[in-house]
Design a protein around this motif. Structure first.
Motif, short mmCIF file in Angstrom:
data_model
loop_
_atom_site.label_atom_id
_atom_site.label_comp_id
_atom_site.label_asym_id
_atom_site.label_seq_id
_atom_site.Cartn_x
_atom_site.Cartn_y
_atom_site.Cartn_z
N GLY A 98 39.43 40.92 47.78
CA GLY A 98 38.58 39.73 47.80
C GLY A 98 37.48 39.80 46.76
N ALA A 99 36.86 40.98 46.62
CA ALA A 99 35.82 41.14 45.60
C ALA A 99 36.40 40.96 44.20
CB ALA A 99 35.17 42.51 45.73
N LEU A 100 37.62 41.45 43.98
CA LEU A 100 38.25 41.30 42.67
C LEU A 100 38.52 39.83 42.36
CD1 LEU A 100 39.64 42.40 40.16
CD2 LEU A 100 41.70 42.74 41.53
N ALA A 101 39.08 39.09 43.32
CA ALA A 101 39.38 37.68 43.09
C ALA A 101 38.12 36.87 42.80
CB ALA A 101 40.12 37.11 44.30
N LEU A 102 37.08 37.07 43.59
CA LEU A 102 35.85 36.32 43.38
C LEU A 102 35.16 36.72 42.08
CD1 LEU A 102 34.39 36.36 47.01
CD2 LEU A 102 35.33 34.40 45.79
N GLN A 103 35.14 38.02 41.78
CA GLN A 103 34.45 38.45 40.58
C GLN A 103 35.16 37.98 39.32
OE1 GLN A 103 32.99 42.66 38.71
NE2 GLN A 103 32.54 42.27 40.85
N LEU A 217 40.60 41.99 31.11
CA LEU A 217 40.72 41.64 32.52
C LEU A 217 41.18 42.84 33.33
CD1 LEU A 217 42.32 38.07 32.34
CD2 LEU A 217 39.94 38.65 32.79
N GLY A 218 42.06 43.65 32.75
CA GLY A 218 42.47 44.88 33.43
C GLY A 218 41.32 45.85 33.61
N VAL A 219 40.45 45.96 32.60
CA VAL A 219 39.29 46.83 32.69
C VAL A 219 38.35 46.37 33.79
CG1 VAL A 219 37.24 47.64 31.48
CG2 VAL A 219 39.43 47.56 30.30
N VAL A 220 38.05 45.07 33.80
CA VAL A 220 37.15 44.51 34.82
C VAL A 220 37.75 44.70 36.21
CG1 VAL A 220 36.10 42.37 35.68
CG2 VAL A 220 36.07 42.89 33.23
N SER A 221 39.05 44.53 36.33
CA SER A 221 39.70 44.71 37.63
C SER A 221 39.57 46.14 38.12
CB SER A 221 41.19 44.32 37.52
OG SER A 221 41.33 42.97 37.11
N LEU A 279 45.07 56.52 36.98
CA LEU A 279 46.10 57.11 36.12
C LEU A 279 47.11 56.06 35.67
CD1 LEU A 279 46.75 60.51 37.94
CD2 LEU A 279 45.44 60.10 35.86
N LEU A 280 47.41 55.10 36.52
CA LEU A 280 48.37 54.07 36.16
C LEU A 280 47.82 53.12 35.10
CD1 LEU A 280 49.90 53.14 39.64
CD2 LEU A 280 51.05 54.31 37.75
N PHE A 281 46.51 52.85 35.14
CA PHE A 281 45.94 51.83 34.27
C PHE A 281 44.92 52.40 33.29
CE2 PHE A 281 47.18 49.62 38.18
CZ PHE A 281 47.99 48.63 37.66
N GLN A 282 45.00 53.70 32.99
CA GLN A 282 44.02 54.27 32.07
C GLN A 282 44.17 53.71 30.66
OE1 GLN A 282 44.60 58.46 31.33
NE2 GLN A 282 46.76 58.38 31.88
N ARG A 283 45.37 53.33 30.26
CA ARG A 283 45.54 52.74 28.93
C ARG A 283 44.84 51.39 28.85
NH1 ARG A 283 51.84 53.93 27.06
NH2 ARG A 283 51.67 56.22 27.10
N MET A 286 41.08 51.96 28.03
CA MET A 286 40.76 52.25 26.64
C MET A 286 41.01 51.05 25.75
SD MET A 286 39.57 55.15 27.04
CE MET A 286 39.20 55.33 25.29
N SER A 287 42.13 50.36 25.93
CA SER A 287 42.42 49.22 25.08
C SER A 287 41.46 48.07 25.32
CB SER A 287 43.88 48.75 25.30
OG SER A 287 44.05 48.34 26.65
N GLY A 288 41.06 47.89 26.59
CA GLY A 288 40.13 46.80 26.90
C GLY A 288 38.75 47.06 26.37
N LEU A 289 38.29 48.32 26.39
CA LEU A 289 36.95 48.64 25.92
C LEU A 289 36.85 48.58 24.40
CD1 LEU A 289 35.95 51.58 28.27
CD2 LEU A 289 35.13 49.24 28.34
#
Length: 296
Positions: A98-103, A217-221, A279-283, A286-289
């Motif tokens: 819920g926090a993810l969807a609203l944010q 968006l992946g980084v923020v998530s 570990l699944l979304f570490q790429r 880095m790419s988002g930042l």
């Protein structure tokens, strides 16, 4: 010499690396440093996970044993059943989702407005948002708690409801800043072409900006989910119903009546989802930042 004609300065020259002894010394030092930092970061995790496989007597033994003498899954099974880990995990997933969807909804809207719609006093508004990052989170605990006890205008008590976790996490100045910086890097020519084709601001956001913004968006998530998952003080104050507690609060509330190995097993299970998620979304992190660092 680099490709652009500039000379790159390093600790070891190319001539030294070309020698056999220099190359071996370089790789030995590199592997030693990497191994050292790997052990520093991974050893606490190993100690926690392995502690759940030990008996209580072995866990408190001095000197400690680094490898369980007789590994057993009983502490993990006991922790799962007595701590009600399934219910706590489900509660935490609901709060994080819920926090993810609203944010994402509100932070994307705010960042897009500040970046592309350019409202009056937009820079002042952004500066005021960033100024809130200088305020320690502990100072806001009391005002936030008084607010959720009696929500202004509607006079609702949000304690022991998901909204008590969702609402304080809606606006995040850091995530808004990250999104705005990424939106600033999107070429204006693309948005101008969409406007010529008749796309309005919302259509442009939905069809052009958001598909191009998947890395950030992946980084923020990831930041949002981990922030809700690891939060302790706020859920401890506002989620007093045992059936609505988060994972951290639920494990802490049962710690007084738990054996040490069972408690450590529960803490290990509570930590594994966020570690696997990272570990699944570490790429993506880095790419988002780095994707919005250069324009063009």
């Amino acid at each position: 010499m680099a490709a652009d004609g500039t000379r790159s300065r390093t600790l070891i020259s190319r001539a030294q690396l070309a020698r056999g002894s220099g190359r071996r010394l370089y790789w030995v030092c590199l592997c030693a440093v990497v191994l050292l930092f790997t052990l520093v970061f991974l050893f606490p995790l190993y100690w926690m996970v392995s502690g759940g496989f030990k008996a209580t007597s072995e866990l408190v033994r001095n000197p400690p044993s680094f490898v369980p003498a007789h590994p057993e899954l009983a502490p993990y099974r006991t922790a799962w059943s007595e701590l009600h880990m399934g219910r706590l995990l489900l509660n935490t997933l609901i709060y994080a989702g819920g926090a993810l969807a609203l944010q994402l909804t509100f932070c994307v809207a705010a960042a897009y407005s500040l970046s592309k719609l350019r409202p009056v006093l937009g820079n002042v508004i952004l500066g005021m948002m960033l100024a809130t990052m200088m305020i320690p989170a502990a100072i806001l605990i009391i005002p936030q708690y008084l607010t959720v006890l009696d929500l202004p205008l509607v006079h609702w008590n949000l304690v022991n409801s998901p909204w008590v976790i969702w609402l304080p996490s809606v606006a995040n100045a850091f995530n808004i800043f990250l999104l705005k910086r990424f939106f600033d890097s999107i070429p204006e020519d693309i948005l101008a072409a969409a406007a010529i084709d008749g796309a309005g601001p919302l259509r442009t956001l939905r069809s052009i900006v958001l598909p191009m913004s998947r890395p950030i968006l992946g980084v923020v998530s990831i930041f949002t989910v981990i922030a809700v998952w690891k939060d302790f003080l706020w859920p401890l104050l506002t989620l007093t119903d045992p059936g609505r507690m988060t994972l951290n609060v639920g494990v802490n509330s049962a710690a007084a009546n738990m054996q040490e190995n069972v408690l450590i097993a529960g803490l290990a299970m509570a930590s594994l989802p966020t570690i696997a998620f990272f570990l699944l979304f570490q790429r993506n992190i880095m790419s988002g930042l780095t994707s919005g660092a250069m324009k063009g």
